[in-house]
Each structure stands twice: as structure tokens, then as C-alpha cells.
Design a protein around this motif. Structure first.
Motif, short mmCIF file in Angstrom:
data_model
loop_
_atom_site.label_atom_id
_atom_site.label_comp_id
_atom_site.label_asym_id
_atom_site.label_seq_id
_atom_site.Cartn_x
_atom_site.Cartn_y
_atom_site.Cartn_z
N LEU A 1 -4.25 0.74 -2.10
CA LEU A 1 -3.77 -0.57 -2.51
C LEU A 1 -3.01 -0.45 -3.82
CD1 LEU A 1 -3.69 -3.68 -2.31
CD2 LEU A 1 -5.88 -3.71 -3.52
N HIS B 1 -3.23 4.94 2.32
CA HIS B 1 -3.48 3.50 2.42
C HIS B 1 -4.07 2.96 1.12
CE1 HIS B 1 -4.29 -0.40 4.35
NE2 HIS B 1 -3.59 0.04 5.40
N VAL C 1 0.85 -1.19 0.00
CA VAL C 1 0.00 0.00 0.00
C VAL C 1 0.88 1.24 0.00
CG1 VAL C 1 -1.88 -1.17 1.21
CG2 VAL C 1 -0.16 0.08 2.53
#
Length: 758
Positions: A479, A477, A472
């Protein structure tokens, strides 16, 4: 104490022949229903193990990372591969063919590796041998990527005797420990300089003795100065520590004795000090910390960024006073710059990496001084202390520091202590906490951040969900890609009969709520009555009620649930849960006493509130400290527990080591009643139910001596019990073919015979 993982001996009125025959019958059982688990599937065939994954190595000079991967050209060999985190592009930096030493036909089998800061050289660790718990002794090879030259280091050092080889900051030298002495090898001409010469069986330089390794995780015992000119190192003088002997009766016609220094509570410790020596050799300058070196500990040490000072943590023998000391390398003068005190004890955070900020003007530190484990920013002089993480929360661990963005990442879980999440907070002390882990992902989250904190490998799991590993980007955060989702394992688990699980709290009165989980049988019927097996640890160094993948233990508990058992786990007060200082330290000087009382109170409440639990069929089991807790439970509360299985336990707290037991119980002369009443052996005469003792005879941690002493006490009181001893197995009881399978089949059989499901 560790919580890791049996030639049969049966004592008292138990009969060994039917015992062994029933064991053989159990081993042969194969269910026709493939939706049911078997012990062999879990512990022999490893059918439900997640995909192997080790955190890649982030490079300091770029945002990329490297990993060991199977070679496409050479069978059973591995390449060192570079990845760009943004694009995912892959490049082989070191091919397996480059790792074939002259005169050999196959590449080196790499156990671990380390890059120089410019990534032009790589240190390869091979031929590893275990030192107590971990394979930290082996051989080191150097590969220079510019010349593609592969060279074994260490000169004429004996095979597998080198430890902790580490590049100097400029990459021109490597320091290492060999047979308790420190050496430096120049990588330009391969000349070796011996830095210490007093290393021997009783003097240890650059690594640690048994007890400091076990309890403080202190192994790599030296540090290069940032300018690469000097090395600071720990020295342990074990000459006053008494020797413990382990006997291997299985090695041949005559037994062999393994001897090592092990300080039991109240006994003499090693004398520990910090020295600094030039990487070119010469005399060591010792830092002049005050206090008897045999009655103080030094669990943490690091250089200041200016290379002029070494900063280290010193604990007194009771471990209730922590001093951060700055030692002057030029003259050895040492000055206390920061002090923490506690009425109970002060924790040493495992694997803590000393973090300097603001160009070395401040450092980060964890402290419970306000009742919570908070992160502080401390000035180099110690005069100004800045709280970074205010509020009723515990910092579980620091994940990374992003000075460019002015923040620190840390793990916490303010609302639910059974789970772990990533947070960030500014370094300026404003205290604006931000949760980074997505709100829709309950469970346990672990992070391996890049040096610049732009990227992280994120591992996510829940109790019934195996780990999912992702790359990440931070702080959003986002992906980037999935590394492994264990899809095959998830599919395999989905075909099993589901065992419903729940997390809940038990109100034992006085405002005390204990966290717990329960695994129920498939097709659970609340109108029926089920036998209950309680899994326990309960010691102050570990929390077990966590919402994370539990591996073999979880699967075995599910297997038991499929056999018709309820399985529960309860965290009593004093366990290392993120519930504040008062929760963790109320157990001080009463380990084994308060915990077993909490466990018993929780069981009474469960029996009262859950009529489907059969009060006549309650058992308990645990390992290490959990083994001790199981003994305390069945000895102290015979009216509640009908069966116990205690593995690798301590029966008398006076038999355990200084650092662990004195931390939580004080010195034995000052707490004689606490040591006596906290030890299971004191109450062995009260045994009424069925008891199985399991122990490895080569357990260097919780000695087999403890088992034998309990056996004598049970015999003295004419108490029947069963016992399984594993010859020459350690605390984990996993060495040798078939060992783990045999152990868990034995536990399963004993449970079924003495706490049978209907």
C-alpha cells in the motif's frame, strides 16, 4: 444484452385510478426511523452514492499519472495534475486558466483527455453528445504545453461531430472520424487530409454500426501503425441491413421518427472489411480475408510491431470458429495463423488489447480450447502455442504484461467464482501461478496497472462494503496511499438497520451447484415466514452473484429487506461465471429453457430447505435478459411464482439482434424449436399470477415492439396484467427528470400490493 435500468397504462382487469393514488401515497411516505432506507434517498437524493472516481491516466514516458482535479483558482473548473506515485508529489501540468478559448470567459468543460507519447501535447474532448449508449461524439481541442496554445481541431466540422481523435505515435498528427469518414490533421500547420470520401448513412468508416458497437464494444474503429505512416480501419456497409424505426410522440404536435440499421436474427448483416490507407491520403488497400463479409465478423484488429502487417480476428456467422489472420499491408494478402473452434460459440473478450511480446515475435491470446479460459502465448506465425495458465481456472481478464520481469498479471478466482483476485504467471510457460491480491481480502478486486506494471490503482469492494481505492506497488502489493475509502458512505451505512446477507450454493441435483446470495430483514426470525423476491438475470453474457458493491440495486434490495422481504439472486448454468467452459456453454441452443428450469429447481430446493420462505409469496424481477427470464419463470412455472416484474425485456428471441442471439442459439432456421421454446411469449397463455411489464418506448436495444407483441398475446388469452410505459426512454430508463425515482417507486408499490409482507 445490457442489464441497465412509466405514464401509466393498465391493461386487463387492473384499475388505473387506485393504482395512481397508491403511487402518490407511497411517494409521500417518509419514515420517522432514520435507520431505514427510502426509495427517494437511493434514486433521487443519491445519498448513498460512493465518491466519484475515474482511473487516472498513466503516462508512457514516466511512472507518473495525471488526473483532472478541481482548480484552486477558478470556480467550477479543473486542472490537469501530475502525480509521482512513489513520493505522492503533485504538480499542475495544465491549469484551468490555460483552457479558456479566445473570445470566451470560462474554461472548456473537459469530458476526456489524451496525452501525446511525450506528454507535451494533450487532446481535450468537450461538448460531448451521446451516440446510442455513450457520449462519443463531440469537439476536440489541442493544447501544446510548450507554447501554451489552445486550438480547436477539425477545421469547419460541424459542432459535436468529431469522434475518437487519436495522436499519431510521433505526436505530429491527429486522426479522427467525422460523419463516417476518416481525417488526419497535421498539428504543425493544422492542414486536414480527408482519407475516405465514401462515408454516408450506409457506409461507415473508422467506427461501427449499431450491432457491432452493442455486442462487440467496437467503437474506436481505426488504428495508427507503430511507425505513424498508415492507418488501418474498419468499414461497414449497412446497405443490406433492414431499418428499424423508433417513434417519439412527445417531441411536439407531430411525432419524430428515429431510424437506424438493426439486423434481427436471421436477417442480413453489414458487410465488414479492414482497409489500410496512408496518413497522407490516397487509395485504400483492402485486406483480402476470405469469406462473405456479410456473414463474418471482425471484432478485434491491431498492427504488428513491424508496421508491415495488420492482425485481426475473424468469426464466422455462427461464431463457433475464430481465425486470427495476418494481412500484408503491401499487397493485401491475408493468411490464417491461428484457429479456434468450439461446438457452441467462441467469446470475444470485451476491451481486449492485443498484446505483443518478445519484440513482436509472439502475442497473447485467450482460448477455451482445453475446457477452461486460459491465456496462451502464440508465435507470430501461429506454429507454436504455449499455455501460460494451466489448471482448472478461468482467466477473467488480463491486467498487464511486465516483460522486464517476464510475467503477465491477470484476474481469476479458482476457488470462489463470486470473487475476483489478481494473479501473476511467468511468460515462459512454466505455469507457476502466484496470487498477488492479499489472502486476507476476500471480495472483488480490480486493477489499473501502469505501463511498466510497477504500480496499480486497486479497487476493492464487497457486497455490503462500498469501494476502497488504493495505490499499490507490484508485485508485493504494498500500500502506497489510499485514494478514497468512502469513509462518509461507510459511516452512513453503519447507521442503517443491518440486513444480514449470505452467499450460499443450491444443490439442484446431478452434481449441479448454483451460486446464490440472500439478503434478510433486520431482526430476522427463522420461525417466521417471509415473502421472497428473486432478482434474476440468467443470460449467458453476465454473472450477477458476485461479492462486490452493488450500488443502487443492492440498496433497493436492502430497502425491501427492511420492509420485511427476503431477497435472493441465483446464477443458473450458462451464466458467464469463471466455472469452466462446460458450465458456460451447456446453455447453447436452449437459452431461456435450461436457465428457467435451473431457476425453478433452485427455488424448489430453497423452499424445501428454508421453511421461513413462504411458498405462497414468491416473486421474481429482472431487467433486459433478466426481464425475459422473469417472464419465462412466471409463464412456465405458475405454481412457483405468484408475481413477476419484467423490465426492458425481449418476449420473442427472434426480435433480438444477430450477433447476440445467434451466438447462443444458432441460426433461427436451424433451431426453430429452440427459438420458440426459449421465448416467453410462447407460454404467455399459462400466466396465473400478477405481472407488471415495464418498457421504454425509445429502447433501441430491446425494442418496445417486443412489449407490444406480448401485450397482444396476453390480451388474446384474456390474461390480466399491469403495464408501465416510459415515453421516449431508452433501455436504461433513466432519461428525464424523476424517471428513476418514479420507476423504483412503481416497482416497490407493485411488489407491496401483490406480494405483501405481513
Amino acid at each position: 444484452m445490457l442489464r441497465p435500468r412509466i405514464f401509466s397504462i393498465v391493461i386487463g382487469i387492473c384499475s388505473i385510478l387506485p393504482f395512481a393514488a397508491r403511487f402518490s401515497a407511497l411517494a409521500a411516505e417518509e419514515p420517522s426511523d432514520h435507520s431505514l432506507l427510502t426509495v427517494a434517498q437511493i434514486f433521487e437524493k443519491n445519498e448513498f452514492d460512493p465518491e466519484p472516481w475515474r482511473p487516472p491516466c498513466w503516462l508512457k514516458t514516466s511512472a507518473g499519472y495525471t488526473a483532472l482535479e478541481a482548480s484552486a483558482k477558478l470556480k467550477d473548473a479543473k486542472d490537469l495534475v501530475y502525480y509521482d506515485p512513489q513520493s505522492g508529489s503533485r504538480k499542475v501540468l495544465v491549469c484551468a486558466a490555460s483552457l479558456v478559448p479566445t473570445g470566451r470567459s470560462v474554461p472548456l468543460e473537459i469530458e476526456d483527455y489524451t496525452w501525446s507519447e511525450d506528454a507535451k501535447k494533450v487532446l481535450l474532448f468537450t461538448n460531448a453528445k451521446r451516440v446510442w449508449r455513450q457520449p462519443t461524439r463531440g469537439d476536440y481541442w489541442l493544447l501544446d504545453r510548450d507554447t501554451n496554445r489552445l486550438q480547436k481541431l477539425g477545421g469547419d466540422a460541424k459542432e459535436s461531430t468529431m469522434r475518437f481523435a487519436t495522436f499519431s505515435p510521433d505526436g505530429h498528427r491527429v486522426a479522427y472520424v467525422c460523419e463516417n469518414n476518416l481525417y488526419v490533421q497535421d498539428l504543425r500547420d493544422l492542414q486536414i487530409t480527408q482519407l475516405t470520401s465514401d462515408g454516408c448513412s450506409s457506409v461507415i468508416n473508422g467506427t461501427s454500426d449499431w450491432v457491432n458497437e452493442e455486442e462487440f464494444d467496437l467503437r474506436h474503429g481505426f488504428r495508427w501503425s507503430p511507425d505513424g505512416q498508415n492507418i488501418a480501419y474498419w468499414q461497414f456497409d449497412t446497405s443490406r441491413v433492414r431499418t428499424f424505426h423508433l417513434i417519439d410522440n412527445t417531441v411536439g404536435l407531430y411525432p419524430e421518427i428515429v431510424s437506424y440499421k438493426y439486423p434481427k436474427v436471421g436477417e442480413a448483416n453489414s458487410a465488414c472489411r479492414i482497409g489500410v490507407v496512408s496518413c497522407r491520403g490516397g487509395a485504400t488497400r483492402w485486406l483480402n480475408a476470405k469469406g462473405d463479409p456479410s456473414n463474418h465478423y471482425i471484432p478485434q484488429m491491431e498492427w504488428s510491431p513491424d508496421s508491415r502487417h495488420v492482425v485481426f480476428q475473424q468469426l464466422n456467422r455462427l461464431q463457433n470458429t475464430s481465425r486470427i489472420i495476418r494481412g500484408n499491408v503491401a499487397n493485401g494478402h491475408a493468411r490464417v495463423i491461428f484457429t479456434d473452434r468450439d461446438d457452441a460459440w467462441i467469446d470475444v473478450v470485451d476491451k481486449w488489447k492485443w498484446t505483443w511480446i518478445e519484440q513482436g515475435r509472439r502475442f497473447l491470446w485467450l482460448s477455451e480450447r482445453d475446457g477452461w479460459r486460459h491465456l496462451y502465448s502464440v508465435s507470430r506465425s501461429g506454429k507454436t502455442i504455449r499455455l501460460l495458465t494451466p489448471g482448472p481456472l478461468d482467466v477473467i481478464g488480463v491486467a498487464g504484461v511486465d516483460e522486464e520481469q517476464g510475467c503477465v498479471y491477470f484476474i481469476a478466482s479458482p476457488e470462489n467464482p463470486t470473487q475476483h483476485y489478481l494473479y501473476r504467471v511467468p511468460l515462459d510457460g512454466s505455469g507457476r501461478l502466484t496470487r498477488v491480491t492479499p489472502e486476507d481480502q476476500p471480495g472483488t478486486h480490480e486493477y489499473h496497472l501502469s505501463p511498466d506494471c510497477r504500480w496499480a490503482f486497486h479497487t476493492y469492494s464487497r457486497m455490503a462494503q462500498p469501494p476502497r481505492v488504493e495505490l499499490v506497488s507490484l508485485p508485493e502489493h504494498k500500500l502506497i496511499r489510499t485514494v478514497t475509502d468512502n469513509a462518509k458512505l461507510r459511516c452512513k451505512l453503519s447507521r442503517l438497520k443491518t440486513c444480514p446477507s449470505e452467499f450460499f450454493r443450491v444443490d439442484i441435483g446431478g452434481g449441479v451447484l448454483l451460486d446464490a446470495w440472500c439478503i434478510k430483514p433486520p431482526n430476522f426470525d427463522p420461525a417466521k415466514r417471509y415473502p421472497l423476491l428473486i432478482y434474476v438475470y440468467g443470460e449467458p453474457c453476465q454473472q450477477t452473484v458476485t461479492d462486490r458493491w452493488g450500488g443502487h440495486d443492492y440498496l433497493w434490495h436492502c430497502f425491501l429487506a427492511q420492509q420485511g422481504y427476503l431477497v435472493m439472486n441465483i446464477d443458473n448454468r450458462g451464466t458467464d461465471a469463471p466455472r469452466g467452459r462446460a458450465w458456460r456453454k451447456c446453455i447453447y441452443r436452449q437459452v431461456g429453457i435450461l436457465a428457467s428450469a435451473d431457476q425453478a429447481a433452485a427455488l424448489r430446493k430453497i423452499l424445501q430447505e428454508r421453511p421461513y420462505v413462504d411458498p405462497k409469496r414468491v416473486g421474481i424481477w429482472g431487467w433486459s435478459g433478466g426481464g425475459s427470464m422473469s417472464l419465462n419463470a412466471i409463464f412456465r412455472y405458475p405454481e412457483l411464482y405468484r408475481m413477476a416484474m419484467a423490465v426492458a425485456f425481449i418476449s420473442d428471441q427472434r426480435l433480438y439482434d444477430t450477433i447476440y442471439q445467434e451466438r447462443y442459439m444458432g441460426l433461427p432456421d436451424d433451431n426453430q424449436e429452440g427459438y420458440k421454446n426459449g421465448s416467453p411469449i410462447t407460454f404467455a397463455h399459462q400466466l396465473q399470477g400478477n405481472l407488471l411489464l415495464v418498457h421504454g418506448t425509445a429502447d433501441d436495444n430491446c425494442h418496445y415492439q417486443s412489449c407490444e407483441m406480448l401485450i397482444n398475446e396476453l390480451i388474446r388469452h384474456d390474461k390480466p396484467f399491469s403495464m408501465m410505459a416510459y415515453p421516449n426512454r431508452t433501455h436504461s430508463i433513466q432519461e428525464g427528470p424523476n424517471t428513476q425515482l418514479h420507476l423504483f417507486q412503481t416497482l416497490t408499490r407493485y411488489l407491496k400490493e401483490n406480494l405483501p409482507p405481513e
